[in-house]
Motif scaffolding. Structure first.
Motif, PDB file in Angstrom:
ATOM      1  N   GLY A  70      -8.749   5.402   6.636  1.00 52.30           N
ATOM      2  CA  GLY A  70      -8.842   4.620   5.412  1.00 52.30           C
ATOM      3  C   GLY A  70      -8.419   5.463   4.226  1.00 52.30           C
ATOM      4  N   GLN A  71      -8.195   4.835   3.085  1.00 57.03           N
ATOM      5  CA  GLN A  71      -7.754   5.543   1.870  1.00 57.03           C
ATOM      6  C   GLN A  71      -6.436   6.287   2.107  1.00 57.03           C
ATOM      7  OE1 GLN A  71      -9.275   5.061  -1.042  1.00 57.03           O
ATOM      8  NE2 GLN A  71     -10.869   3.830  -0.047  1.00 57.03           N
ATOM      9  N   ASN A  72      -5.617   5.772   3.042  1.00 54.58           N
ATOM     10  CA  ASN A  72      -4.299   6.366   3.365  1.00 54.58           C
ATOM     11  C   ASN A  72      -4.412   7.775   3.940  1.00 54.58           C
ATOM     12  OD1 ASN A  72      -3.055   4.040   2.365  1.00 54.58           O
ATOM     13  ND2 ASN A  72      -2.924   4.888   0.296  1.00 54.58           N
ATOM     14  N   THR A  76       0.837  -1.196   0.000  1.00 53.44           N
ATOM     15  CA  THR A  76       0.000   0.000   0.000  1.00 53.44           C
ATOM     16  C   THR A  76       0.877   1.252   0.000  1.00 53.44           C
ATOM     17  OG1 THR A  76      -1.763  -1.146   1.187  1.00 53.44           O
ATOM     18  CG2 THR A  76      -1.807   1.254   1.226  1.00 53.44           C
ATOM     19  N   THR A  89      -9.633   9.450  -4.741  1.00 54.68           N
ATOM     20  CA  THR A  89     -11.029   9.662  -4.332  1.00 54.68           C
ATOM     21  C   THR A  89     -11.481  11.103  -4.554  1.00 54.68           C
ATOM     22  OG1 THR A  89     -10.288  10.031  -2.045  1.00 54.68           O
ATOM     23  CG2 THR A  89     -10.972   7.808  -2.637  1.00 54.68           C
ATOM     24  N   ASP A 147       0.531   9.370   0.987  1.00 61.06           N
ATOM     25  CA  ASP A 147       0.278   8.783  -0.328  1.00 61.06           C
ATOM     26  C   ASP A 147       0.207   9.902  -1.364  1.00 61.06           C
ATOM     27  OD1 ASP A 147      -0.548   7.490  -2.575  1.00 61.06           O
ATOM     28  OD2 ASP A 147      -2.409   6.691  -1.737  1.00 61.06           O
ATOM     29  N   THR A 204      -1.805  12.962   4.513  1.00 64.42           N
ATOM     30  CA  THR A 204      -1.487  11.696   3.865  1.00 64.42           C
ATOM     31  C   THR A 204      -0.024  11.680   3.442  1.00 64.42           C
ATOM     32  OG1 THR A 204      -2.110  10.161   2.104  1.00 64.42           O
ATOM     33  CG2 THR A 204      -2.160  12.510   1.563  1.00 64.42           C
ATOM     34  N   THR A 227      -6.505  13.267  -5.230  1.00 64.74           N
ATOM     35  CA  THR A 227      -6.246  11.876  -4.893  1.00 64.74           C
ATOM     36  C   THR A 227      -7.163  10.983  -5.718  1.00 64.74           C
ATOM     37  OG1 THR A 227      -7.907  11.785  -3.142  1.00 64.74           O
ATOM     38  CG2 THR A 227      -5.725  12.591  -2.520  1.00 64.74           C
TER      39      THR A 227
END
Length: 273
Positions: free
Chosen positions: A198-200, A31, A124, A109, A107, A122
């Motif tokens: 969640g979702q980094n 991840t 999302t 990410d 984040t 991102t």
């Protein structure tokens, strides 16, 4: 009831939690930007039986989980060649915003992309934050377009780059080049107070002690931004498997304490017969 039964049961409960954490670490070994976690144990309350010659007679009642801590060590940097992929080398987090709720998250990410309106977002749709104007004075959503171009040029965007200090340099189709904005980083004094969403993403930013406002990369102890790269998970598989084995053995030992305590209780019951 035997105290050993309580101790054995507490061991089963806590080692099960540790197994859950290990399982999650291993599941997220690939991840992007994931930070592994560890479980810290502490002994439970001890029952005092008496005092002999100045020495307390105490028997512990088991084990408890004192903390589950995220490990914010640096993950390896992998080159991707995609300009919108960003990695942080050093301390800090990217700040992203939900355009509908205005909620902000941190984040590590950096797998961003350009949406239909030119915003860096991102997977999302959360928008990357930084200096959103060519004058580098206004915080907001980062966008790749010709806004703020010298001479009011209306030519389209031909290309862009993001350097290690976060500067977004845009080149228009008419050859005009200018700084469109800058990626900024946030840092916190207590990253363990951050909550995984969640979702980094991480929330609970205020409780973690953030900087007064996001800062330029490579300043105030923050790391640098690397374009065309992503930070990989910091999970150490060898360490996780080693911990997995020791946790399994400890769980088995705890189970043995429970079964042995149960057998002793059974013997006590049989004394009446």
């Amino acid at each position: 009831m035997l105290r050993s039964l309580n101790s054995g049961i507490s061991a089963l409960q806590q080692f099960q939690e540790r197994m859950d954490v290990i399982g999650n670490n291993i599941a997220n070994v690939n991840t992007t930007g994931f930070k592994s976690a560890r479980v810290d144990f502490a002994d439970a309350f001890s029952q005092t039986l008496g005092n002999t010659g100045g020495s307390l007679l105490q028997i512990g009642t088991g084990v408890a989980t004192s903390a589950i801590r995220n490990q914010f060590t640096q993950g390896a940097i992998a080159r991707t060649g995609t300009l919108t992929d960003l990695a942080i080398s050093g301390q800090g987090f990217f700040v992203v915003r939900n355009a509908e709720t205005n909620a902000q998250y941190l984040t590590r990410d950096g797998s961003f992309q350009l949406d239909a309106n030119g915003y860096l977002v991102t997977a999302t749709g959360l928008r990357l934050q930084g200096y959103a104007d060519a004058g580098l004075t206004t915080l907001g959503d980062l966008r790749i377009d010709n806004t703020g171009a010298p001479g009011g040029s209306t030519a389209g965007v031909a290309s862009f780059t993001i350097d290690t200090d976060g500067y977004i340099r845009v080149r228009l189709s008419d050859g005009t080049e200018f700084i469109r904005g800058q990626v900024l980083l946030q840092n916190v004094q207590n990253p363990h107070a951050l909550a995984k969403e969640g979702q980094n993403l991480y929330s609970n930013i205020a409780a973690a002690g953030p900087l007064a406002r996001p800062e330029r990369p490579n300043t105030n102890g923050l790391g640098t931004v690397i374009s065309g790269a992503l930070e990989l998970s910091n999970v150490d598989l060898a360490q996780e498997f080693s911990t997995l084995i020791t946790t399994q053995r400890a769980f088995q030992a705890g189970a043995r304490v429970v079964t042995t305590s149960d057998e002793i209780l059974a013997e006590l019951v049989n004394l009446k017969r």
